[in-house]
Design an enzyme around this catalytic site. Sequence first.
Site, PDB file in Angstrom:
ATOM      1  N   ASP A 126       0.857  -1.178   0.000  1.00 59.67           N
ATOM      2  CA  ASP A 126       0.000   0.000   0.000  1.00 59.67           C
ATOM      3  C   ASP A 126       0.899   1.235   0.000  1.00 59.67           C
ATOM      4  OD1 ASP A 126      -1.740   2.046   0.397  1.00 59.67           O
ATOM      5  OD2 ASP A 126      -2.643   1.245   2.244  1.00 59.67           O
ATOM      6  N   ASP A 134       8.269  -2.287   2.726  1.00 58.10           N
ATOM      7  CA  ASP A 134       7.708  -2.566   1.390  1.00 58.10           C
ATOM      8  C   ASP A 134       8.713  -2.197   0.292  1.00 58.10           C
ATOM      9  OD1 ASP A 134       5.216  -3.441   2.296  1.00 58.10           O
ATOM     10  OD2 ASP A 134       4.407  -1.390   2.345  1.00 58.10           O
ATOM     11  N   ASN A 153       2.495   4.440 -12.443  1.00 60.17           N
ATOM     12  CA  ASN A 153       1.084   4.642 -12.772  1.00 60.17           C
ATOM     13  C   ASN A 153       0.216   4.855 -11.541  1.00 60.17           C
ATOM     14  OD1 ASN A 153      -1.506   4.103 -14.487  1.00 60.17           O
ATOM     15  ND2 ASN A 153      -1.564   2.565 -12.855  1.00 60.17           N
ATOM     16  N   TYR A 220      -4.856  17.050  -5.585  1.00 54.89           N
ATOM     17  CA  TYR A 220      -4.547  16.165  -6.715  1.00 54.89           C
ATOM     18  C   TYR A 220      -3.857  16.956  -7.826  1.00 54.89           C
ATOM     19  CZ  TYR A 220      -5.375  13.004 -10.688  1.00 54.89           C
ATOM     20  OH  TYR A 220      -5.241  12.200 -11.786  1.00 54.89           O
ATOM     21  N   LYS A 224       0.019  16.350  -9.363  1.00 54.67           N
ATOM     22  CA  LYS A 224       0.347  16.024 -10.757  1.00 54.67           C
ATOM     23  C   LYS A 224       1.253  17.094 -11.376  1.00 54.67           C
ATOM     24  CE  LYS A 224      -1.810  12.056 -11.096  1.00 54.67           C
ATOM     25  NZ  LYS A 224      -1.127  10.794 -11.429  1.00 54.67           N
TER      26      LYS A 224
HETATM   27  N1  LIG Z   1      -8.843   7.643 -15.135  1.00 53.98           N
HETATM   28  C1  LIG Z   1      -8.624   8.873 -15.486  1.00 53.98           C
HETATM   29  O1  LIG Z   1      -9.522   9.579 -15.949  1.00 53.98           O
HETATM   30  C2  LIG Z   1      -7.253   9.459 -15.360  1.00 53.98           C
HETATM   31  C3  LIG Z   1      -6.993  10.703 -15.963  1.00 53.98           C
HETATM   32  C4  LIG Z   1      -5.726  11.259 -15.883  1.00 53.98           C
HETATM   33  C5  LIG Z   1      -4.724  10.574 -15.185  1.00 53.98           C
HETATM   34  N2  LIG Z   1      -4.989   9.382 -14.584  1.00 53.98           N
HETATM   35  C6  LIG Z   1      -3.909   8.732 -13.833  1.00 53.98           C
HETATM   36  O2  LIG Z   1      -3.707   7.402 -14.290  1.00 53.98           O
HETATM   37  C7  LIG Z   1      -3.261   6.581 -13.217  1.00 53.98           C
HETATM   38  C8  LIG Z   1      -4.134   5.336 -13.133  1.00 53.98           C
HETATM   39  O3  LIG Z   1      -5.479   5.719 -12.929  1.00 53.98           O
HETATM   40  P1  LIG Z   1      -6.714   4.725 -13.079  1.00 53.98           P
HETATM   41  O4  LIG Z   1      -7.849   5.559 -13.516  1.00 53.98           O
HETATM   42  O5  LIG Z   1      -6.317   3.554 -13.881  1.00 53.98           O
HETATM   43  O6  LIG Z   1      -6.952   4.313 -11.558  1.00 53.98           O
HETATM   44  P2  LIG Z   1      -7.774   3.095 -10.944  1.00 53.98           P
HETATM   45  O7  LIG Z   1      -8.652   2.485 -11.982  1.00 53.98           O
HETATM   46  O8  LIG Z   1      -8.365   3.625  -9.705  1.00 53.98           O
HETATM   47  O9  LIG Z   1      -6.646   2.022 -10.596  1.00 53.98           O
HETATM   48  C9  LIG Z   1      -5.708   2.298  -9.613  1.00 53.98           C
HETATM   49  C10 LIG Z   1      -4.732   1.135  -9.472  1.00 53.98           C
HETATM   50  O10 LIG Z   1      -3.810   1.464  -8.443  1.00 53.98           O
HETATM   51  C11 LIG Z   1      -3.915   0.557  -7.353  1.00 53.98           C
HETATM   52  N3  LIG Z   1      -3.840   1.313  -6.125  1.00 53.98           N
HETATM   53  C12 LIG Z   1      -4.705   2.247  -5.679  1.00 53.98           C
HETATM   54  N4  LIG Z   1      -4.299   2.736  -4.503  1.00 53.98           N
HETATM   55  C13 LIG Z   1      -3.150   2.102  -4.197  1.00 53.98           C
HETATM   56  C14 LIG Z   1      -2.264   2.164  -3.100  1.00 53.98           C
HETATM   57  N5  LIG Z   1      -2.495   2.958  -2.055  1.00 53.98           N
HETATM   58  N6  LIG Z   1      -1.166   1.366  -3.099  1.00 53.98           N
HETATM   59  C15 LIG Z   1      -0.947   0.527  -4.130  1.00 53.98           C
HETATM   60  N7  LIG Z   1      -1.753   0.424  -5.181  1.00 53.98           N
HETATM   61  C16 LIG Z   1      -2.852   1.209  -5.227  1.00 53.98           C
HETATM   62  C17 LIG Z   1      -5.254  -0.136  -7.549  1.00 53.98           C
HETATM   63  O11 LIG Z   1      -5.234  -1.478  -7.109  1.00 53.98           O
HETATM   64  P3  LIG Z   1      -5.666  -1.944  -5.634  1.00 53.98           P
HETATM   65  O12 LIG Z   1      -6.991  -1.337  -5.382  1.00 53.98           O
HETATM   66  O13 LIG Z   1      -5.635  -3.417  -5.619  1.00 53.98           O
HETATM   67  O14 LIG Z   1      -4.568  -1.387  -4.806  1.00 53.98           O
HETATM   68  C18 LIG Z   1      -5.396  -0.160  -9.056  1.00 53.98           C
HETATM   69  O15 LIG Z   1      -4.654  -1.231  -9.603  1.00 53.98           O
HETATM   70  C19 LIG Z   1      -3.292   7.474 -11.979  1.00 53.98           C
HETATM   71  O16 LIG Z   1      -2.008   7.959 -11.711  1.00 53.98           O
HETATM   72  C20 LIG Z   1      -4.218   8.597 -12.369  1.00 53.98           C
HETATM   73  O17 LIG Z   1      -3.948   9.756 -11.661  1.00 53.98           O
HETATM   74  C21 LIG Z   1      -6.232   8.814 -14.661  1.00 53.98           C
END
Ligand SMILES: NC(=O)c1ccc[n+]([C@@H]2O[C@H](COP(=O)([O-])OP(=O)(O)OC[C@H]3O[C@@H](n4cnc5c(N)ncnc54)[C@H](OP(=O)(O)O)[C@@H]3O)[C@@H](O)[C@H]2O)c1
Length: 346
Positions: A126, A134, A153, A220, A224
């Site tokens: 985590d 970790d 990511n 947030y 970023k």
């Molecule tokens: N989706 C968008 O619209 C968007 C837009 C711009 C940028 N981004 C960026 O893209 C990246 C991925 O976003 P996403 O939308 O794919 O997110 P997501 O669907 O919420 O997935 C997040 C991933 O990170 C893991 N995670 C979350 N909290 C964690 C923690 N405390 N420790 C370890 N692992 C953790 C989660 O798995 P577990 O729950 O098993 O830990 C999951 O695999 C992020 O950096 C986000 O800021 C996303």
Amino acid sequence: MATSQKMAETADGMMHSLTEDTWATPTTQLFAFIGVLWLSLKVFSFWRLIASLFILPGTSLSTFGKKGSWAVITGASDGIGKEYALQLAQKGFNIVLVSRTQSKLDTLAAEIQRMCKVQCKTLAMDFAANNDSDFAKLKQMVQELDVSILVNNVGLSHSIPVPFAETPEREVQDIITINCMGTLRVSQLIAPGMVRRKNGLILTMASFGGILPTPLLATYSGSKAFLQQWSSALSSELAPHGVKVQLVQSYLVTSAMSKIRRSSAMVPTPKQFVRAALGKIGRSGGAQGVAATSTPYWAHGIMHWAIATLTPGPMNKYVIDVNKSMHEDIRKRALRKAERDGKKSS
Ligand SMILES: NC(=O)c1ccc[n+]([C@@H]2O[C@H](COP(=O)([O-])OP(=O)(O)OC[C@H]3O[C@@H](n4cnc5c(N)ncnc54)[C@H](OP(=O)(O)O)[C@@H]3O)[C@@H](O)[C@H]2O)c1
Ligand SMILES: *[C@@H]1O[C@H](CO)[C@@H](O)[C@H](O)[C@H]1NC(C)=O
Ligand SMILES: *[C@@H]1O[C@H](CO)[C@@H](O)[C@H](O)[C@H]1NC(C)=O
């Protein structure tokens, strides 16, 4: 004869004074020149955008590592991270998956090993805990491996848009710890090996929130922006060592984080997004003029370019205020929904 000559003279005189008054003064010529130059630069910049997004290929991933080398992906079990893992495995990289939930990691590792002939390792941690043990485990795991690609990511956003002063302390801390500290610590573990091998690629997921100050997602947004500055600076440090560092810019993508399920031209699926990101390494896409940065997905790229080129710029107060009303709306709706759900469950 005399009349027509006279008429011609008058016309000539009118033309002459017209030209003289409006076009021939050095000042107007200068302004016309500046105008033409400005427009040409915009047109040129637009063609660069189109070429970068639709025509020119990115650097091939095989440049960054031999066959059998490894890719490490954080936040790998869901959303965009899961797609990076799947697509890199399909390209023949062995995969290290890092995220919180071991069961989700096991399922994905099994899927990858069934689909592709690659090895897979997992580490459940985590990032919010920022626990030294970790990071020590991760260090031990990657020490023996030829890691050629790191995808930073993992990321956390606010659960709903919220004024900064009302943001729960825990949420503020988790966002900064995961997005900033997590990324720095993992990169510090992995970059030295890449420097030694004189090869590698470090991709970091940013967000338009880091380009555009985003009211009601202030923490947030700041985290970023931090990654943007850090990544561009690191890129310059590591370039002489043969390691490529690239920040990947993104607007909304369907995922648990964005809470958007239906994709559209503006909101791609993680699969579409990652295909663009991995296909455009070394290309700026919509992020023209921002060092070591790419906005690879076409619709995001056009939006990024338009904001940077056709508006007074992302740091402009008007641009920020438009976003604020949007987020105030989202917050109101989210609070109403929470209230309804609360009533239902009680
Ligand atoms: N989706 C968008 O619209 C968007 C837009 C711009 C940028 N981004 C960026 O893209 C990246 C991925 O976003 P996403 O939308 O794919 O997110 P997501 O669907 O919420 O997935 C997040 C991933 O990170 C893991 N995670 C979350 N909290 C964690 C923690 N405390 N420790 C370890 N692992 C953790 C989660 O798995 P577990 O729950 O098993 O830990 C999951 O695999 C992020 O950096 C986000 O800021 C996303
Ligand atoms: C860090 O993780 C280790 C091993 O899982 C655990 O024993 C320790 O209590 C944790 N430390 C903190 C500060 O949570
Ligand atoms: C508005 O908010 C979104 C997040 O909901 C953010 O990604 C974007 O950068 C902000 N700015 C604009 C102009 O949309």
